[in-house]
Design an enzyme around this catalytic site. Structure first.
Site, PDB file in Angstrom:
ATOM      1  N   TRP A  46       0.840  -1.202   0.000  1.00 43.67           N
ATOM      2  CA  TRP A  46       0.000   0.000   0.000  1.00 43.67           C
ATOM      3  C   TRP A  46       0.871   1.245   0.000  1.00 43.67           C
ATOM      4  CZ3 TRP A  46      -5.210   1.720   0.965  1.00 43.67           C
ATOM      5  CH2 TRP A  46      -5.324   3.017   1.466  1.00 43.67           C
ATOM      6  N   ASP A  49       0.623   9.167   0.888  1.00 44.77           N
ATOM      7  CA  ASP A  49       1.126  10.506   0.611  1.00 44.77           C
ATOM      8  C   ASP A  49       2.512  10.548  -0.039  1.00 44.77           C
ATOM      9  OD1 ASP A  49      -1.027  10.660   2.305  1.00 44.77           O
ATOM     10  OD2 ASP A  49       0.013  11.733   3.890  1.00 44.77           O
ATOM     11  N   ASP A 172       3.168  16.023   9.961  1.00 44.10           N
ATOM     12  CA  ASP A 172       3.410  16.336   8.547  1.00 44.10           C
ATOM     13  C   ASP A 172       4.212  17.621   8.349  1.00 44.10           C
ATOM     14  OD1 ASP A 172       1.774  14.126   8.273  1.00 44.10           O
ATOM     15  OD2 ASP A 172      -0.001  15.291   7.754  1.00 44.10           O
TER      16      ASP A 172
END
Length: 506
Positions: A46, A49, A172
């Site tokens: 998988w 981002d 992030d």
């Protein structure tokens, strides 16, 4: 920081070897029927981002969130590919794997910059789960860094910004240098669940200091602003604006807007170091399709602002998961500001090098209710089409892609009643369905449509709008057709380019 925070629970080299073995096992059994030909995807597992986008030592680098042990979201690693031309890519070793206590449940998203020392610095979020007051699992996240001399092999430096208040969403980091000082923005959720973006600064990239709250989302229903990005753009007249990007979690649909589970967009405004960002526009969507999230950008050596995003399969079913992989990135896009102060996104010029054969259909008029096969079988194509809307009488007219013998297909068409471009998956063979509709402002419609084995990206009127969605076809030949409903379709020009591989498929 205490030594316990940065203590390893597993040797990083061992964690990387295990991750490589996990990807190799999935790749060995991978079915390529829908695997992308010209989009970045992992060999197996998988992905989500894009991370660490940069140009370093003569190569373009794209890192991405990776779960190497399955095709569902799981403990995040950083996958890695690189290129010398932004078109032909090679796989690099997995860059980061969970190995420190502070990141034991995932090495989350972040960014990359070349440091003052000439090394490549990765900034990322270390993620671990904690038990909440009612026994539920909650995030505990901090900002971390790693460095590399070659852009491939990384040494972890551990935590650079702690989370002493144990905020649930705190992640992030995006880092850049300006006027001799380093800056970082990242997203957070307040205890009362309001999405915010914080600004930090540093002189040496190691010791970071809180500057201020940069932006608070005005909608109290938006509880987190993921994957922030913050950069300046100048319009053709030299007017400078700052673009604040984020992926809003908790936004509700509003007409044609915000139709996805989570939605990526931006606001344009002004900012000076030490000041709060001053928005001058409303929230605008980067992309009107079903599958576009967590975009990140970087400045190329020639000054272009280049952006990648994740084609996010938030809503099941995900047919590719049974094939050993799930998720891909978008094409790289150049982001510009036009004369009207509006954002435009277009495929980078380098994508023209993918073309390996062109059919030119010229100009013509499609008759009332006519359906014409343009190509009876193609798995990777770029379609350039111009429609004279003023001479078109059809209520709906445009393309059917991934059209198969069982009449399954995905539509990209002009809708006269709404004056929008519609990407419609009501007849898709597999996967989630539904439609999305993007506005455009003129009576001339120019479409640039990229069709891969299981996806479509649409650019409208030279990047005025864009749409990105998965489209999973049935077995057999995959045709491209042109159709007009309840009227005629006036085509000014139409070309189809066959596209080659970027080197990551088999």
């Amino acid at each position: 920081m205490t030594s316990d925070i940065n203590r390893e629970f597993i040797d990083h080299a061992s964690a990387l070897r295990a991750a490589e073995e996990g990807v190799a096992k999935l790749a060995a059994g991978r079915n390529d029927r829908w695997y992308p030909k010209f989009h970045i995807a992992s060999d197996g597992g998988w992905i989500n981002d894009p991370n660490g986008l940069c140009y370093y030592k003569g190569r373009w680098h794209v890192f991405y969130q990776l779960h190497p042990f399955g095709t569902q979201w799981g403990p995040m690693h950083w996958g890695h590919v690189s290129s010398d031309d932004m078109i032909t890519w090679r796989r690099e070793p997995i860059a980061l794997a969970p190995s420190l206590n502070v990141e034991r449940d995932g090495v989350f998203s972040g960014s990359a910059v070349e440091g003052d020392d000439g090394r490549l610095w990765l900034f990322y979020t270390g993620h671990r789960w904690q038990e909440g007051p009612n026994g539920e699992q909650e995030n505990l996240e901090v900002q971390c860094a790693a460095v590399s001399d070659d852009g491939v092999h990384f040494e972890k430096l551990g935590v650079i910004i702690d989370n002493p208040d144990r905020l649930f969403h705190f992640r992030d980091p995006k880092v850049w240098k300006q006027d001799g000082r380093w800056y970082m923005v990242f997203g957070m959720s307040t205890p009362d669940k309001r999405g915010q973006i914080l600004l930090y600064s540093s002189e040496n990239m190691r010791a970071w200091h809180y500057e201020r709250l940069l932006f608070r989302h005005p909608n109290p229903g938006v509880y987190m602003l993921e994957c922030p990005d913050f950069f300046p753009l100048s319009d053709p007249n030299g007017n400078l604006r700052w673009v604040l990007c984020f992926s809003a979690m908790g936004e509700h649909p509003n007409g044609f807007s915000n139709r996805n589970l989570h939605n990526a967009g931006y606001v344009i405004g002004t900012w000076e170091p030490g000041e709060r960002f001053q928005p001058q526009t409303e929230f605008r969507m980067w992309d009107w399709g079903h599958n576009y999230y967590a975009p990140q950008s970087f400045e190329a050596p020639d000054g272009r602002r280049i952006q990648y995003a994740w084609m996010s399969p938030f809503i099941p079913p995900h047919p590719m998961q049974e094939d050993g992989w799930c998720g891909q990135l978008t094409l790289p896009r150049e982001v510009t500001l036009d004369h009207y102060g509006c954002i435009r996104t277009n495929p980078v010029e380098e994508t023209t090098a993918l073309r390996c054969g062109t059919t030119d259909f010229g100009s013509f008029v499609l008759d009332v209710n006519e359906n014409r096969v343009l190509c009876d079988d193609i798995d990777a194509a770029e379609i350039e089409m111009e429609i004279d809307v003023s001479e078109t009488t059809a209520e709906r007219a445009g393309l059917k892609i991934h059209s198969t013998d069982d009449n399954a297909h995905t539509c990209v068409y002009y809708d006269d009643q709404t004056h929008r471009v519609v990407l419609d998956r009501h007849a898709a063979a597999l996967g989630n369905r539904g439609y999305r509709a993007a506005p455009f402002t003129s009576h001339h419609l120019k479409l640039q449509v990229f069709v891969d084995r299981s996806s479509v990206e649409v650019f409208i009127n030279d990047g005025e709008q864009a749409m990105s969605s998965y489209s999973t076809p049935s077995p057999g030949k995959r045709a491209i057709e042109l159709n007009a409903e309840s009227g005629t379709l006036a085509i000014q020009s139409l070309r189809i380019h066959r596209l080659r591989s970027i080197g990551l498929d088999r």
